[in-house]
Design a protein around this motif. Structure first.
Motif, short mmCIF file in Angstrom:
data_model
loop_
_atom_site.label_atom_id
_atom_site.label_comp_id
_atom_site.label_asym_id
_atom_site.label_seq_id
_atom_site.Cartn_x
_atom_site.Cartn_y
_atom_site.Cartn_z
N LEU A 8 0.72 -1.24 -0.14
CA LEU A 8 0.08 0.17 -0.10
C LEU A 8 0.86 1.29 0.05
O LEU A 8 0.58 2.26 -0.61
N PHE A 9 1.97 1.31 0.60
CA PHE A 9 2.84 2.38 0.81
C PHE A 9 4.21 2.51 0.53
O PHE A 9 4.95 3.26 0.84
N GLY A 10 4.68 0.99 -0.03
CA GLY A 10 5.93 1.10 -0.32
C GLY A 10 6.44 2.27 -1.39
O GLY A 10 7.74 2.59 -1.26
N THR A 169 -11.66 7.60 -9.65
CA THR A 169 -10.53 8.51 -9.22
C THR A 169 -9.43 7.15 -8.14
O THR A 169 -8.48 7.08 -8.05
N VAL A 170 -10.54 6.62 -7.45
CA VAL A 170 -10.07 5.84 -6.31
C VAL A 170 -8.95 4.85 -7.00
O VAL A 170 -7.85 4.61 -6.58
N PHE A 174 -4.79 4.61 -6.91
CA PHE A 174 -4.06 3.40 -6.47
C PHE A 174 -3.18 2.94 -7.34
O PHE A 174 -2.27 2.44 -6.88
N TYR A 175 -3.54 2.82 -8.62
CA TYR A 175 -2.91 2.12 -9.57
C TYR A 175 -1.47 3.07 -9.93
O TYR A 175 -0.48 2.41 -10.05
N LYS A 176 -1.65 4.60 -9.52
CA LYS A 176 -0.61 5.24 -9.91
C LYS A 176 0.29 5.20 -8.68
O LYS A 176 1.45 5.82 -8.70
N GLY A 177 0.06 4.75 -7.68
CA GLY A 177 1.07 4.51 -6.34
C GLY A 177 0.62 5.68 -5.45
O GLY A 177 1.49 5.69 -4.32
#
Length: 210
Positions: A8-10, A169-170, A174-177
């Motif tokens: 999620l946050f890498g 957008t959600v 997320f796909y864009k990081g």
């Protein structure tokens, strides 16, 4: 648990600490702005101006030109909306919540098409079309441009555009990081749904009184 956290946050491991802090601050002010909008409170605009100014900087740095222009447009429309919402005649506010007229629906379509084409041209000029996400970015830009314009005019249909745009957008963010922003837009989707219901209740009440 650590694997989930990294998933999620890498991507934030390569980000500047300042940018992460700014994104979080912008997220807080964005939520505050939408909550104020739900409450039909004029503070939607000053709080919105703060978050959009931050996002303009971040999105420009990240190369997300469509999203950057959305936020730049938000800032300008926030100034306009602040004026419209506070405009009074003989001490009485003259911009109540109303429904979009046929003419405004037509203008909404024009704004959507024009803004999407404009973003496409910008992407071409700066040679930024590298992925299918660029085209989705163009679509969401058009949707959000219309939503902001209708909100500034206090039209209840603005919420429909926000909801549709947020839902798209959600997964896109997320796909864009951009995990924080993706979570933010998920929260905004929920708030927008309640915002629509709150404005509809307000509108129905005003119709009954009239």
């Amino acid at each position: 648990m650590s694997q989930i956290f990294d998933f999620l946050f890498g991507q934030y491991a390569t980000y500047d600490t300042l940018d992460i802090v700014l994104e979080l601050i912008a997220a807080v002010f964005t939520i505050a702005s939408v909550v104020y909008s739900k409450q039909n409170n004029v503070l939607v605009f000053p709080t919105g101006m703060i978050c959009t100014a931050i996002f303009v900087y971040l999105l420009l740095k990240w190369g997300l030109l469509g999203d950057m222009m959305i936020n730049g447009y938000y800032f300008v429309m926030s100034v306009y909306g602040w004026y419209v919402w506070t405009k009074k005649v003989d001490g009485i506010a003259v911009t109540p919540i109303t429904r979009t007229t046929r003419k405004e629906h037509l203008l909404s379509a024009i704004i959507f098409i024009t803004s999407a084409i404009f973003v496409y041209i910008v992407y071409i000029i700066f040679d930024k079309i590298e992925h299918w996400t660029s085209y989705v970015d163009m679509i969401t830009t058009g949707i959000f441009f219309v939503g902001m314009w209708l909100m500034a005019k206090r039209k209840i249909e603005n919420w429909i555009y926000w909801i549709i745009g947020d839902i798209i957008t959600v997964p896109l963010y997320f796909y864009k990081g951009l995990t924080f922003s993706s979570i933010l837009y998920f929260a905004l989707t929920i708030i927008a749904i309640f915002g629509y219901l709150a404005w509809k209740k307000n509108l129905d009440k005003s119709v009954v009184i009239a």
